[in-house]
Design an enzyme around this catalytic site. Structure first.
Site, PDB file in Angstrom:
ATOM      1  CB  SER A 118      26.556 -20.695 -14.353  1.00 52.27           C
ATOM      2  OG  SER A 118      25.531 -19.736 -14.475  1.00 52.27           O
ATOM      3  CG  ASP A 141      19.338 -21.347 -24.255  1.00 55.57           C
ATOM      4  OD1 ASP A 141      18.124 -21.074 -24.280  1.00 55.57           O
ATOM      5  OD2 ASP A 141      20.197 -20.599 -23.763  1.00 55.57           O
ATOM      6  N   GLY A 184      15.782 -19.637 -26.703  1.00 58.16           N
ATOM      7  CA  GLY A 184      16.805 -20.582 -27.124  1.00 58.16           C
ATOM      8  C   GLY A 184      18.165 -19.944 -27.332  1.00 58.16           C
ATOM      9  NE  ARG A 185      21.409 -15.471 -25.368  1.00 60.89           N
ATOM     10  CZ  ARG A 185      21.480 -14.138 -25.498  1.00 60.89           C
ATOM     11  NH1 ARG A 185      20.452 -13.377 -25.225  1.00 60.89           N
ATOM     12  NH2 ARG A 185      22.605 -13.585 -25.912  1.00 60.89           N
ATOM     13  CG  HIS A 283      11.413 -14.708 -19.006  1.00 61.81           C
ATOM     14  ND1 HIS A 283      11.585 -13.723 -19.932  1.00 61.81           N
ATOM     15  CD2 HIS A 283      12.611 -14.896 -18.401  1.00 61.81           C
ATOM     16  CE1 HIS A 283      12.841 -13.298 -19.888  1.00 61.81           C
ATOM     17  NE2 HIS A 283      13.479 -13.993 -18.973  1.00 61.81           N
ATOM     18  NE  ARG A 286      15.024 -18.067 -19.081  1.00 58.78           N
ATOM     19  CZ  ARG A 286      16.129 -18.780 -19.239  1.00 58.78           C
ATOM     20  NH1 ARG A 286      16.317 -19.853 -18.502  1.00 58.78           N
ATOM     21  NH2 ARG A 286      17.036 -18.438 -20.123  1.00 58.78           N
TER      22      ARG A 286
END
Length: 360
Positions: A118, A141, A184-185, A283, A286
């Site tokens: 972003s 992450d 955590g990608r 998720h 999140r």
């Protein structure tokens, strides 16, 4: 003249975003007498016509907002202004629409709350037409450079730790191995921190290779000592032992991580004979209320971002370093990927506790 500043949240949601929005609104309106405009749906709010926004007031941003998860403004992680998706599946450069939307609202500055992707997009937009941009780091992450913490990370760790806390009693009751897969990608920060906090026996992260033999040796060694259960936590981007990526689906051509937990669970059960169960948090990490630390970080970031605007310092990202908020060039933050390093204190801590963390 009264300044008009915009604020938007972009990328994946996380806990603590509303605390940052609240801090920005309170400080800008109460300290400086400015007007704050909340942009809806991330960058998309300035691209759509009519524009999607709302006036943010202290009354709207009360303490209830501080406690709420997600983002009251909405977000997007797909609508790239430089490659905006059309209904027919094609893509169009809508960056000029974003810039025109910024000008139509007569904004003097924009605060963008987002991760590396972003911030890269927002900075590119700002460079095109001189948008006065200040950035706030947000990512569960925790992989953005030059900041020790980003909004959302600590709550994600708390959720993963609580999951281990809940899995341990049932594991002990049924003499099972519990495998927990977390987000955590490409970084292993969540798995590593939650694994230490939650008493995991095995922690697997993308940055460090592992062998199934040594994982299973660790589990069988526990059984020989009289332990009837074991806890394994694995980051979603960990690969199979042969180097293949474990994926469930693809999202716009990119692999969507998921499945490594199930792969490991099947292998562990086959090799050790131990009954194994797998939980994937996804998720859940999140959502929900932000923990205290995310509320604190987000509030400090929001106040400092407004102060940067007041000082005329743009193209900067607020960051947490050495127990205080500093500001760094956005370009530096997004250029430095913050993965787990082998010298990380958490790696040393895990080793000291006898946790298997891979082939070091």
């Amino acid at each position: 003249m009264t300044k008009r500043i915009g604020v938007l949240t972009s990328g994946g949601d996380c806990a603590g975003l509303n605390a940052a929005i609240r801090a920005i609104t309170h400080h800008a309106t109460e300290t400086y007498g400015w007007q704050v405009i909340g942009i809806r749906k991330g960058t998309t709010g300035l691209i759509n016509r009519p524009l999607e926004y709302q006036d943010l007031t202290v009354g709207f941003c009360d303490s209830a907002l501080l406690r709420s998860g997600g983002t009251t403004l909405g977000s997007t992680n797909k609508d790239n202004p430089f490659s905006f998706p059309n209904p027919d599946g094609t893509r169009t450069d809508r960056s000029q629409d974003f810039i025109e939307g910024y000008n139509q609202l007569k904004l003097d500055a924009l605060i963008g709350i987002g991760g590396d992707g972003s911030q890269h997009i927002l900075r590119r937009l700002a460079e095109h037409d001189g948008i006065n941009l200040v950035a706030i780091p947000k990512t569960i992450d925790n992989d953005l450079g030059h900041t020790e913490a980003a909004i959302g990370y600590h709550t994600a760790v708390e959720v993963a730790t609580e999951a281990l806390d809940r899995l341990q009693p049932t594991a002990a009751s049924h003499q099972r191995v519990m495998v927990l897969e977390v987000m955590g990608r490409d970084a292993g920060h969540i798995a590593l921190s939650a694994g230490v906090a939650g008493g995991a026996d095995v922690i697997l992260i993308p940055e460090i290779p592992y062998t199934l033999e040594h994982i299973c040796n660790k589990i069988t060694s526990l059984a020989k000592k009289g332990r009837t259960f074991a806890l394994v936590i694995v980051a979603e981007a960990v690969k199979k032992e042969n180097g293949e990526i474990a994926t469930l689906t693809k999202d716009e051509g990119r692999p969507r991580y998921g499945g490594i937990g199930q792969y490991l669970g099947e292998k562990i059960q086959k090799i050790t004979g131990a009954e194994t169960r797998v939980t994937t948090l996804g998720h859940v990490q999140r959502g929900g209320q932000p923990c205290a630390w995310d509320r604190i970080i987000a509030s400090a970031f929001g106040v400092s971002a407004v102060d940067l605007i007041a000082a005329g310092k743009f193209d900067r990202m607020v960051a947490w370093q050495n127990r205080q908020v500093v500001d760094v060039p956005i370009a530096d933050a997004i250029a430095r990927y913050q993965a787990v390093e082998r010298s990380d204190i958490m790696i040393k801590t895990a080793q000291g506790l006898g946790i298997y963390v891979g082939e070091l």
